[in-house]
Scaffold this motif. Structure first.
Motif, mmCIF file in Angstrom:
data_model
loop_
_atom_site.group_PDB
_atom_site.id
_atom_site.type_symbol
_atom_site.label_atom_id
_atom_site.label_comp_id
_atom_site.label_asym_id
_atom_site.label_seq_id
_atom_site.Cartn_x
_atom_site.Cartn_y
_atom_site.Cartn_z
ATOM 1 N N ILE A 57 0.922 -1.427 0.003
ATOM 2 C CA ILE A 57 -0.016 0.011 -0.006
ATOM 3 C C ILE A 57 0.798 1.226 0.014
ATOM 4 C CG2 ILE A 57 -1.832 1.168 1.340
ATOM 5 C CD1 ILE A 57 -2.836 -1.202 2.183
ATOM 6 N N ASP A 58 0.372 2.086 -0.807
ATOM 7 C CA ASP A 58 1.171 3.577 -0.917
ATOM 8 C C ASP A 58 1.239 4.238 0.560
ATOM 9 O OD1 ASP A 58 2.330 5.419 -3.496
ATOM 10 O OD2 ASP A 58 1.547 6.610 -1.704
ATOM 11 N N PRO A 59 2.321 4.878 0.833
ATOM 12 C CA PRO A 59 2.402 5.515 2.184
ATOM 13 C C PRO A 59 1.546 6.665 2.255
ATOM 14 C CG PRO A 59 4.536 5.706 0.766
ATOM 15 C CD PRO A 59 3.646 4.696 0.139
ATOM 16 N N SER A 60 1.151 7.105 1.059
ATOM 17 C CA SER A 60 0.065 8.103 1.198
ATOM 18 C C SER A 60 -1.392 7.664 1.120
ATOM 19 C CB SER A 60 0.259 9.183 -0.069
ATOM 20 O OG SER A 60 -0.110 8.510 -1.354
ATOM 21 N N VAL A 63 -6.127 5.655 4.467
ATOM 22 C CA VAL A 63 -5.957 4.764 5.557
ATOM 23 C C VAL A 63 -5.010 5.333 6.806
ATOM 24 C CG1 VAL A 63 -4.876 2.906 4.943
ATOM 25 C CG2 VAL A 63 -6.717 2.756 6.879
ATOM 26 N N PHE A 64 -3.860 5.525 6.189
ATOM 27 C CA PHE A 64 -2.789 5.646 7.062
ATOM 28 C C PHE A 64 -2.689 7.113 7.802
ATOM 29 C CE2 PHE A 64 -0.478 2.849 4.153
ATOM 30 C CZ PHE A 64 -0.380 1.688 5.014
ATOM 31 N N HIS A 65 -3.675 8.188 7.317
ATOM 32 C CA HIS A 65 -3.494 9.460 7.512
ATOM 33 C C HIS A 65 -4.931 10.094 8.175
ATOM 34 C CE1 HIS A 65 0.368 10.009 5.417
ATOM 35 N NE2 HIS A 65 -0.257 8.912 4.625
ATOM 36 N N PRO A 147 -4.035 7.113 -2.926
ATOM 37 C CA PRO A 147 -2.838 7.699 -2.577
ATOM 38 C C PRO A 147 -3.172 9.356 -2.798
ATOM 39 C CG PRO A 147 -2.578 6.686 -4.871
ATOM 40 C CD PRO A 147 -4.047 6.504 -4.334
ATOM 41 N N TYR A 148 -3.469 9.904 -1.770
ATOM 42 C CA TYR A 148 -3.680 11.311 -1.881
ATOM 43 C C TYR A 148 -3.974 12.008 -0.387
ATOM 44 C CZ TYR A 148 -6.989 15.260 -2.534
ATOM 45 O OH TYR A 148 -7.579 16.545 -2.778
ATOM 46 N N LEU A 149 -3.170 13.017 -0.025
ATOM 47 C CA LEU A 149 -3.322 13.550 0.971
ATOM 48 C C LEU A 149 -4.503 14.542 1.346
ATOM 49 C CD1 LEU A 149 0.275 13.880 2.120
ATOM 50 C CD2 LEU A 149 -1.127 12.207 2.878
ATOM 51 N N GLY A 150 -5.234 14.746 0.384
ATOM 52 C CA GLY A 150 -6.692 15.528 0.884
ATOM 53 C C GLY A 150 -7.417 15.061 1.722
ATOM 54 N N VAL A 151 -8.108 15.728 2.633
ATOM 55 C CA VAL A 151 -8.956 15.113 3.707
ATOM 56 C C VAL A 151 -10.303 15.230 2.847
ATOM 57 C CG1 VAL A 151 -10.344 15.643 5.847
ATOM 58 C CG2 VAL A 151 -7.996 16.165 5.454
ATOM 59 N N PRO A 153 -13.458 11.858 1.376
ATOM 60 C CA PRO A 153 -13.474 10.449 1.133
ATOM 61 C C PRO A 153 -12.782 9.857 -0.086
ATOM 62 C CG PRO A 153 -15.641 11.555 1.164
ATOM 63 C CD PRO A 153 -14.702 12.794 0.996
ATOM 64 N N ARG A 155 -11.280 7.506 -3.127
ATOM 65 C CA ARG A 155 -12.059 6.781 -4.254
ATOM 66 C C ARG A 155 -11.544 5.496 -4.414
ATOM 67 N NH1 ARG A 155 -11.154 11.891 -7.994
ATOM 68 N NH2 ARG A 155 -9.085 11.521 -7.059
ATOM 69 N N PHE B 25 -2.787 19.362 -4.297
ATOM 70 C CA PHE B 25 -2.430 19.095 -3.140
ATOM 71 C C PHE B 25 -2.186 17.723 -2.922
ATOM 72 C CE2 PHE B 25 -2.943 18.073 1.406
ATOM 73 C CZ PHE B 25 -2.031 18.899 2.039
ATOM 74 N N GLY B 26 -1.113 17.382 -2.398
ATOM 75 C CA GLY B 26 -0.930 15.728 -2.042
ATOM 76 C C GLY B 26 -1.180 14.796 -2.982
ATOM 77 N N TYR B 52 10.913 6.200 -2.746
ATOM 78 C CA TYR B 52 9.584 6.238 -2.240
ATOM 79 C C TYR B 52 8.829 5.087 -2.938
ATOM 80 C CZ TYR B 52 4.698 7.916 -1.787
ATOM 81 O OH TYR B 52 3.434 8.248 -1.456
ATOM 82 N N PRO B 54 6.006 1.670 -1.964
ATOM 83 C CA PRO B 54 4.603 1.059 -1.441
ATOM 84 C C PRO B 54 5.243 0.311 -0.004
ATOM 85 C CG PRO B 54 4.483 0.278 -3.556
ATOM 86 C CD PRO B 54 5.981 0.873 -3.559
ATOM 87 N N LEU B 55 4.404 0.499 1.021
ATOM 88 C CA LEU B 55 4.847 -0.163 2.367
ATOM 89 C C LEU B 55 4.092 -1.530 2.229
ATOM 90 C CD1 LEU B 55 3.721 2.525 4.733
ATOM 91 C CD2 LEU B 55 5.802 2.145 3.888
ATOM 92 N N ILE B 143 2.354 4.870 12.215
ATOM 93 C CA ILE B 143 1.330 4.060 11.981
ATOM 94 C C ILE B 143 1.609 2.871 13.027
ATOM 95 C CG2 ILE B 143 0.405 4.391 9.611
ATOM 96 C CD1 ILE B 143 1.996 2.300 8.454
ATOM 97 N N ILE B 162 6.746 11.601 4.246
ATOM 98 C CA ILE B 162 6.875 11.617 2.776
ATOM 99 C C ILE B 162 6.702 13.139 2.364
ATOM 100 C CG2 ILE B 162 5.887 9.355 2.303
ATOM 101 C CD1 ILE B 162 3.047 10.620 2.344
#
Lengths: 367, 367
Positions: A57-60, A63-65, A147-151, A153, A155, B25-26, B52, B54-55, B143, B162
């Motif tokens: 899973i991508d670090p971005s 679920v991780f954030h 993989p997206y850091l926007g707050v 939902p 996709r 953004f992100g 960079y 995937p984890l 995490i 990241i």
């Protein structure tokens, strides 16, 4: 809707199964797992059973954030006849979709989800332990993987089911626990996510749990986040009090999880003509009942322990010893009846159990 | 404590960098990331910069189920002289450790964390965009990775950083937003995790955000979870109101995140001899000020937008148009001053900026 085929990729070698006596909760996992992906374009797609393996899973991934995740917990049991069966799985999948709605996660097809679990369990049937009180814990969960850091939902999601053989919750039979009323921390509040089975509710509970564990308590009793007066849940179970012959459990007010065991206890009590009320109940009321000798029993109800009698309840400087610290008759009767139905040792007048059909699995598995 | 070396493994080929005008953004991440692991036996160990990627995480890892995670957000800026600099990174690392404490995550060495970020940014310096208003967003996060389904603090974690080049928040200069007061959902409550930067707070906010977005609002204004009266935050920013020449922002009551921009705004206002109060402020009070003409400005403050003027505020059936829906003088002054300091275009009387030393990076990178 179209019939969907679950693609199966079997592992080349099987893991060694732990001894029944060595089983703990949620530490060992079976050989295979179920996965299904979601994208806005394709919906839920590519259902498959694959060897149990790490997720890439991508670090971005969200679920991780931002904690956009939901889960469920249920069990598979082996009957005296050697059949595998589930207990009210439709309730879990219905709740999963209600959790999804609160967390802005797309719903899954409940019937298909149950079918997927059945197929996975049929394949892993010899992982279901048979010793007294043991079972195969089933953990369906959904994580947001965009993989997206926007707050916002996500996709992209993954729906995953993993299985873990678990030992008896009570090594020496059903046993009362000591719990402490939590005054500093709250689990959640009306308007929050308390009704949903989502990670954040559990993350927020860890600190209180850690603090009381140091003082020798097994769990905390959560009070409501608004008035800090009304009882909500105990640890990660629903809670019941038997006062003067009547059973009371906190009403579903929006911040309490609707437990499958809670619902089953309510139905059993009605079936037995034991009065049961779902309403707000304050710690003050429980204390008053204790002082005037009408607090007869208290117990938690949840999938892991089924029924967990409360022998001692610490509240401020008071120490309420309930039913002499022993398991009450009603707690015992509920425990015996529920586990009896779950393990197929008793009649199932409510149609709660669902047999796992494993007749076709070897054929499918060899495809 | 011992000096720790950050092991570096560089990627063989670099990604193409996006055009400044295409930056969002992100969504795009740089060539490398920082990782460090935690176990009870070794503490935080094996700090490394790696490509960079995937984890690889077990599906039973706690973060997927019980949301035990924390994060931070800060930015690196390029000065007119071409230097890379950070804005008050010590505040972010201090808050990270406070979040850790609430979530039962072991603390990290704050100085070492800042050093790690500096080393990563020095390596990725040419990823920092230089166009007006652009920057390199830095996302440190932790995490819980123990493969165990028990509800308990994890005994394994990953701390990861990241980097993502981000566009100007305001494409056409600072611009007021429309927000709606949220009456149904709450973000969190005193006794919960509101003070901590943890996933669950954001997961619980998605539904309200989604609902108001459909009605054309950019963000929600959160009220307190107890009385549903007092103002807490706007979207994921802190909020300020200028009423009759005085600035008011909700006091840190245990459910509000202590923003670095919030703190900086408070310091600037004091420096400018503009009265500022941190106290409880109700929506009723804001409405009264609006009706009697003393509500002069309202704005959000956070790392992403820096200052976000509120042009319109919907509350029940009322529609409060603030400062004619235009950016107020104070909002503009704060925005210009803060971004001026962040980008090294203005003096930094408070010692807020931290230069990134990239003199040794090429040597280190070639090891």
């Amino acid at each position: 809707m179209e019939e969907r085929t679950i693609h199966m990729e079997l592992c080349s070698s099987r893991k060694q199964k732990p001894e029944s006596s060595q089983l703990e909760f949620g530490k060992v996992f079976t050989d295979h797992m179920f996965i299904m992906d979601y994208s806005d374009e394709l919906g839920w797609h590519d259902p498959r059973i694959v060897p149990y393996q790490p997720l890439s899973i991508d670090p971005s991934a969200m679920v991780f954030h931002y904690g956009q995740s939901v889960f469920e917990g249920l069990k598979a049991y082996i009957t005296p006849e050697g059949d595998a069966q589930l207990f009210r799985p439709e309730k879990n999948f219905h709740r999963l979709n209600r959790s999804n709605q609160r967390l802005c996660i797309p719903p899954i097809d409940e019937e298909f989800g149950i079918k997927a679990i059945q197929q996975l369990i049929a394949l892993e049937k010899d992982w279901i332990p048979t010793a007294e009180g043991t079972s195969l814990y089933i953990r369906p969960f959904i994580i947001s993987t965009e993989p997206y850091l926007g707050v916002a939902p996500s996709r992209h999601y993954k729906f995953i089911v993993i299985l873990s053989p678990v030992g008896a919750y009570y090594k020496e039979g059903i046993n009362p626990i000591k719990i402490a009323v939590e005054n500093q921390y709250v689990r959640t509040v009306v308007g929050g996510t308390g009704e949903a089975k989502t990670g954040g509710n559990y993350a927020s509970s860890l600190k209180a749990q850690e603090d009381v564990a140091k003082k020798g308590f097994a769990q905390v009793l959560w009070l409501d986040g608004v008035e800090r007066k009304y009882i909500e849940e105990v640890g990660s179970m629903n809670v019941f009090f038997k006062i003067n012959g009547e059973v009371v459990t906190p009403a579903l007010n929006g911040s309490i999880l609707e437990g499958v065991t809670r619902n089953s206890v309510n139905q059993l009590l009605k079936h037995w003509n034991i009065p049961v009320e779902e309403r707000a109940i304050s710690m003050e009321e429980v204390y008053e009942a204790y002082k005037n000798g009408t607090l007869e029993e208290a117990f938690g109800a949840g999938t892991a322990a089924v029924i967990s009698p409360i022998g001692q309840l610490a509240w401020n400087d008071e120490d309420l010893v309930i039913n002499n610290g022993e398991t009450g008759d009603l707690s015992k009767r509920l425990y015996d009846t529920l586990t009896g139905i779950q393990y197929g040792r008793r009649d199932d007048p409510f149609g709660w159990v669902v047999k796992v059909d494993d007749s076709n699995i070897h054929l499918k598995a060899s495809v």
